[in-house]
Scaffold this active site. Structure first.
Site, PDB file in Angstrom:
ATOM      1  N   CYS A 190     -74.251  30.691 -52.387  1.00 45.70           N
ATOM      2  CA  CYS A 190     -74.894  31.821 -53.053  1.00 45.70           C
ATOM      3  C   CYS A 190     -74.624  31.786 -54.542  1.00 45.70           C
ATOM      4  O   CYS A 190     -73.882  30.945 -55.036  1.00 45.70           O
ATOM      5  CB  CYS A 190     -74.328  33.122 -52.492  1.00 45.70           C
ATOM      6  SG  CYS A 190     -74.387  33.199 -50.701  1.00 45.70           S
ATOM      7  N   GLY A 236     -79.745  30.091 -53.667  1.00 46.85           N
ATOM      8  CA  GLY A 236     -80.011  30.864 -52.458  1.00 46.85           C
ATOM      9  C   GLY A 236     -81.362  31.528 -52.554  1.00 46.85           C
ATOM     10  O   GLY A 236     -81.634  32.220 -53.532  1.00 46.85           O
ATOM     11  N   ASN A 293     -69.628  34.878 -53.581  1.00 46.31           N
ATOM     12  CA  ASN A 293     -70.119  33.525 -53.337  1.00 46.31           C
ATOM     13  C   ASN A 293     -68.978  32.740 -52.708  1.00 46.31           C
ATOM     14  O   ASN A 293     -67.880  32.725 -53.251  1.00 46.31           O
ATOM     15  CB  ASN A 293     -70.550  32.886 -54.673  1.00 46.31           C
ATOM     16  CG  ASN A 293     -70.782  31.390 -54.566  1.00 46.31           C
ATOM     17  OD1 ASN A 293     -70.503  30.646 -55.481  1.00 46.31           O
ATOM     18  ND2 ASN A 293     -71.283  30.939 -53.438  1.00 46.31           N
ATOM     19  N   GLY A 294     -69.256  32.075 -51.582  1.00 43.16           N
ATOM     20  CA  GLY A 294     -68.212  31.269 -50.941  1.00 43.16           C
ATOM     21  C   GLY A 294     -68.042  31.654 -49.489  1.00 43.16           C
ATOM     22  O   GLY A 294     -68.931  32.264 -48.892  1.00 43.16           O
ATOM     23  N   CYS A 331     -65.631  22.221 -55.820  1.00 50.73           N
ATOM     24  CA  CYS A 331     -66.518  21.616 -54.817  1.00 50.73           C
ATOM     25  C   CYS A 331     -67.286  20.449 -55.436  1.00 50.73           C
ATOM     26  O   CYS A 331     -68.066  20.631 -56.372  1.00 50.73           O
ATOM     27  CB  CYS A 331     -67.482  22.697 -54.329  1.00 50.73           C
ATOM     28  SG  CYS A 331     -68.909  22.060 -53.435  1.00 50.73           S
ATOM     29  N   TYR A 379     -75.046  17.994 -56.003  1.00 46.77           N
ATOM     30  CA  TYR A 379     -76.332  18.495 -55.526  1.00 46.77           C
ATOM     31  C   TYR A 379     -76.676  19.948 -55.898  1.00 46.77           C
ATOM     32  O   TYR A 379     -77.788  20.231 -56.311  1.00 46.77           O
ATOM     33  CB  TYR A 379     -76.389  18.337 -54.000  1.00 46.77           C
ATOM     34  CG  TYR A 379     -77.512  19.082 -53.359  1.00 46.77           C
ATOM     35  CD1 TYR A 379     -78.829  18.596 -53.430  1.00 46.77           C
ATOM     36  CD2 TYR A 379     -77.300  20.292 -52.699  1.00 46.77           C
ATOM     37  CE1 TYR A 379     -79.877  19.302 -52.865  1.00 46.77           C
ATOM     38  CE2 TYR A 379     -78.348  21.006 -52.128  1.00 46.77           C
ATOM     39  CZ  TYR A 379     -79.635  20.505 -52.209  1.00 46.77           C
ATOM     40  OH  TYR A 379     -80.666  21.199 -51.667  1.00 46.77           O
ATOM     41  N   SER A 414     -83.108  16.494 -57.539  1.00 48.64           N
ATOM     42  CA  SER A 414     -81.666  16.505 -57.792  1.00 48.64           C
ATOM     43  C   SER A 414     -81.074  15.116 -58.015  1.00 48.64           C
ATOM     44  O   SER A 414     -79.952  14.998 -58.491  1.00 48.64           O
ATOM     45  CB  SER A 414     -80.926  17.213 -56.656  1.00 48.64           C
ATOM     46  OG  SER A 414     -81.284  16.627 -55.439  1.00 48.64           O
ATOM     47  N   ASP A 430     -80.726   8.583 -54.004  1.00 49.69           N
ATOM     48  CA  ASP A 430     -80.660  10.002 -53.621  1.00 49.69           C
ATOM     49  C   ASP A 430     -79.233  10.477 -53.829  1.00 49.69           C
ATOM     50  O   ASP A 430     -78.306   9.667 -53.933  1.00 49.69           O
ATOM     51  CB  ASP A 430     -81.118  10.219 -52.176  1.00 49.69           C
ATOM     52  CG  ASP A 430     -81.596  11.666 -51.953  1.00 49.69           C
ATOM     53  OD1 ASP A 430     -81.469  12.488 -52.883  1.00 49.69           O
ATOM     54  OD2 ASP A 430     -82.095  11.961 -50.854  1.00 49.69           O
ATOM     55  N   CYS A 479     -68.428  21.541 -43.833  1.00 48.96           N
ATOM     56  CA  CYS A 479     -67.808  22.336 -44.901  1.00 48.96           C
ATOM     57  C   CYS A 479     -67.496  23.724 -44.349  1.00 48.96           C
ATOM     58  O   CYS A 479     -68.335  24.330 -43.697  1.00 48.96           O
ATOM     59  CB  CYS A 479     -68.790  22.470 -46.059  1.00 48.96           C
ATOM     60  SG  CYS A 479     -68.195  23.623 -47.318  1.00 48.96           S
TER      61      CYS A 479
HETATM   62  P1  AMP Z   1     -80.839  14.968 -44.902  1.00 47.56           P
HETATM   63  O1  AMP Z   1     -82.307  14.775 -44.766  1.00 47.56           O
HETATM   64  O2  AMP Z   1     -80.338  15.958 -43.901  1.00 47.56           O
HETATM   65  O3  AMP Z   1     -80.060  13.699 -44.927  1.00 47.56           O
HETATM   66  O4  AMP Z   1     -80.597  15.713 -46.278  1.00 47.56           O
HETATM   67  C1  AMP Z   1     -80.337  15.017 -47.434  1.00 47.56           C
HETATM   68  C2  AMP Z   1     -81.148  15.608 -48.540  1.00 47.56           C
HETATM   69  O5  AMP Z   1     -80.911  17.014 -48.625  1.00 47.56           O
HETATM   70  C3  AMP Z   1     -80.764  15.027 -49.862  1.00 47.56           C
HETATM   71  O6  AMP Z   1     -81.974  14.640 -50.484  1.00 47.56           O
HETATM   72  C4  AMP Z   1     -80.068  16.130 -50.623  1.00 47.56           C
HETATM   73  O7  AMP Z   1     -80.590  16.242 -51.929  1.00 47.56           O
HETATM   74  C5  AMP Z   1     -80.372  17.392 -49.858  1.00 47.56           C
HETATM   75  N1  AMP Z   1     -79.182  18.200 -49.525  1.00 47.56           N
HETATM   76  C6  AMP Z   1     -77.882  17.864 -49.543  1.00 47.56           C
HETATM   77  N2  AMP Z   1     -77.096  18.912 -49.145  1.00 47.56           N
HETATM   78  C7  AMP Z   1     -77.935  19.916 -48.867  1.00 47.56           C
HETATM   79  C8  AMP Z   1     -77.771  21.287 -48.436  1.00 47.56           C
HETATM   80  N3  AMP Z   1     -76.568  21.802 -48.179  1.00 47.56           N
HETATM   81  N4  AMP Z   1     -78.885  22.043 -48.253  1.00 47.56           N
HETATM   82  C9  AMP Z   1     -80.125  21.548 -48.490  1.00 47.56           C
HETATM   83  N5  AMP Z   1     -80.344  20.283 -48.901  1.00 47.56           N
HETATM   84  C10 AMP Z   1     -79.286  19.476 -49.092  1.00 47.56           C
HETATM   85 FE1  SF4 Z   2     -68.021  21.379 -51.412  1.00 48.77          FE
HETATM   86 FE2  SF4 Z   2     -67.623  22.172 -48.938  1.00 48.77          FE
HETATM   87 FE3  SF4 Z   2     -67.849  19.589 -49.451  1.00 48.77          FE
HETATM   88 FE4  SF4 Z   2     -65.658  20.908 -50.275  1.00 48.77          FE
HETATM   89  S1  SF4 Z   2     -66.270  20.558 -48.140  1.00 48.77           S
HETATM   90  S2  SF4 Z   2     -66.897  19.461 -51.436  1.00 48.77           S
HETATM   91  S3  SF4 Z   2     -66.537  22.918 -50.747  1.00 48.77           S
HETATM   92  S4  SF4 Z   2     -69.457  21.132 -49.706  1.00 48.77           S
END
Ligand code: AMP
Ligand code: SF4
Length: 476
Positions: free
Chosen positions: A19, A45, A121-122, A256, A262, A303, A365, A402
């Site tokens: 958030c 968010g 947030n958290g 983090c 990202y 990103s 990526d 996480c």
């Molecule tokens: P995936 O398709 O599940 O492997 O997601 C990887 C892609 O999602 C990458 O292109 C990242 O930029 C993005 N990504 C990484 N972490 C998150 C997250 N927590 N929520 C949404 N997108 C994410």
């Molecule tokens: Fe960030 Fe959670 Fe990964 Fe730690 S575990 S680096 S807080 S996403």
């Protein structure tokens, strides 16, 4: 891939982020400013948002709802929030506690000792234990959120202490990742967890103060960056200025790593390191760690653009726009059925045939979570004529869940917890696949400490109850 996009895995469950919080003290039209601040934090968010303001008569007023900042707020309800010079706001993704309007922040608490509003947030790791403790003591909860827990802890009867003592005591009982904003009728308390997991910064504007999860929102409202809130610190802002109290002697800088990789916007600075610069350096290191002979470097927008530029600069391989994103695929967009997808209807990303055809492509990526995105993109590129696709990921394999506010996935869904890099490479159909090393994460930002738990399993905090089971048994 762009963090404004929701990744929709096959089971329909979205990956969640964390958030964003934003607060104003002593600046006219605080609610309006908060609206602009939240808009700049929208990437953190998109499920719900809210603003609470305090006016000259010490009246608290709130507007909140489910949806984007531009959907929840309009001229009418912003005007109704009026002219106070104090406000806090929140944009959220569902983390602990689930969805529903009762969980949309900021929370507003009415109490005979003074009303207060709270935004968070958290994620707390001992919330279950604390909720039981409080319920045994007679507390009743309106929501299932961690923030409400803190409010109850603050309000727990501890004799006639000042509010700051109650806040210090309450923060010492909670464990996990947080940036909390607590707004009373005449003060704003900004609290950061002692591990330093979540960012929160302070800026100066027109004689008053602005606080934000990310510095990009300070820039957007024209505030000048003053400093970050330190881990374990409570910054109290009142009519006399800033005051600082440390609720804990323990203090680490386990920021983090995913904020850099990202979540955060590239124009934000986190603990003095610009996010774009961090990502670009990670791309440079990635080339040094995993060079490849190729014709073009492309990014998965948006990103990973910074990392791809870094990889291109370091390697001398030209950066090209091999993928184009349709920016207007929002939450309410009707996704094509599997049948239409099989017929080639792809909405979010398109490969540019004239650029990739006949080329050996390095695709950068920022991370692989479930593997869905990479698999889809490798096949898009090959269909568009790429002769080789080498995937380079600007972070290590994401192999552990996480517990600090990023509701990524379960162990089963985290593809790197199940497959080796070679197996994953085959699964996504790439010609080669290499991830950035853990050391690369530190070196990209010149950092000595970071939270890297989702890559390494080394969690900086204690884990409680069900989390420990998850960790020990490797399932969620
Ligand atoms: P995936 O398709 O599940 O492997 O997601 C990887 C892609 O999602 C990458 O292109 C990242 O930029 C993005 N990504 C990484 N972490 C998150 C997250 N927590 N929520 C949404 N997108 C994410
Ligand atoms: Fe960030 Fe959670 Fe990964 Fe730690 S575990 S680096 S807080 S996403």
């Amino acid at each position: 891939m762009d963090n404004q996009d929701n990744i929709m895995p096959a089971d329909g469950r979205e990956l969640h982020e964390e958030c964003g919080v934003f607060g104003v003290f002593g600046v006219e039209d605080a609610a309006n400013l908060t609206y602009y601040g939240l808009h700049a934090l929208q990437h953190r968010g998109q499920e719900a948002c809210g603003i609470v303001r305090v006016d000259e008569n010490r009246e608290f007023k709130r507007v909140k709802g489910e949806g984007l900042v531009t959907e929840v707020f309009n001229e009418k309800n912003l005007a109704a929030l009026g002219s106070g010079d104090m406000a806090i706001g929140h944009v959220r993704y569902t983390t602990a506690g689930g969805g529903g309007i009762e969980n949309v922040q900021p929370f507003l608490f009415r109490h005979h000792t003074g009303n207060f509003a709270l935004a968070h947030n958290g994620n707390l790791v001992n919330s279950k234990e604390l909720a039981r403790y409080l319920e045994d003591g007679g507390s009743l909860f309106q929501s299932t959120s961690d923030s409400e827990l803190l409010a109850h802890l603050i309000k727990k009867d501890r004799g006639d202490k000042h509010r700051i003592h109650n806040i210090v005591d309450a923060l010492n009982m909670i464990e996990g990742a947080f940036a909390f904003l607590i707004m009373t009728a005449n003060k704003l308390y900004v609290c950061r967890d002692k591990y330093g997991l979540r960012p929160v910064s302070i800026g100066r504007l027109n004689g008053g103060y602005v606080v934000s999860s990310e510095t990009c929102a300070l820039d957007v409202v024209g505030a000048k960056f003053v400093r970050d809130v330190e881990p374990g610190e409570i910054v109290i802002i009142d009519r006399e200025g800033l005051h600082s109290v440390h609720y804990s002697q323990f203090k680490r800088h386990y920021m983090c790593a995913m904020e850099y990789v990202y979540f955060a916007r590239p124009d934000s600075d986190i603990e003095g390191v610009n996010v774009h610069a961090y990502r670009k350096e990670s791309g440079r290191l990635l080339y040094r760690e995993a060079p490849v002979d190729a014709d073009i470097v492309i990014a998965v927008p948006d990103s990973s653009v910074s990392a791809a530029i870094g990889y291109s600069e370091e390697s001398g391989i030209p950066y090209e726009m091999g993928l184009v994103k349709n920016r207007y695929v929002g939450r309410t967009f009707i996704q094509p059925s599997q049948e239409l997808r099989d017929k080639g209807v792809r909405m979010k990303l398109s490969a540019v045939r004239s650029i990739v055809n006949g080329k050996r492509v390095v695709m950068i990526d920022d991370s692989i979570v479930r593997g869905t995105t990479s698999r889809r993109i490798v096949s898009l590129l090959k269909e568009a004529g790429a002769v080789e696709v080498h995937v380079r990921i600007a972070s290590p394999p994401y192999s552990h869940p996480c517990f600090y506010g990023v509701d990524t996935a379960t162990y089963d869904e985290l593809i790197s917890s199940r497959l080796s890099v070679e197996e994953l490479c085959r699964k996504i159909g790439a010609d080669s696949l290499v991830f950035l090393s853990e050391e690369g994460l530190y070196r990209s930002g010149g950092r000595k400490e970071l939270c890297t738990a989702c890559f390494t399993g080394r969690y900086p905090t204690a884990l409680y109850g069900s989390m420990e089971d998850v960790y020990r048994e490797g399932k969620f």
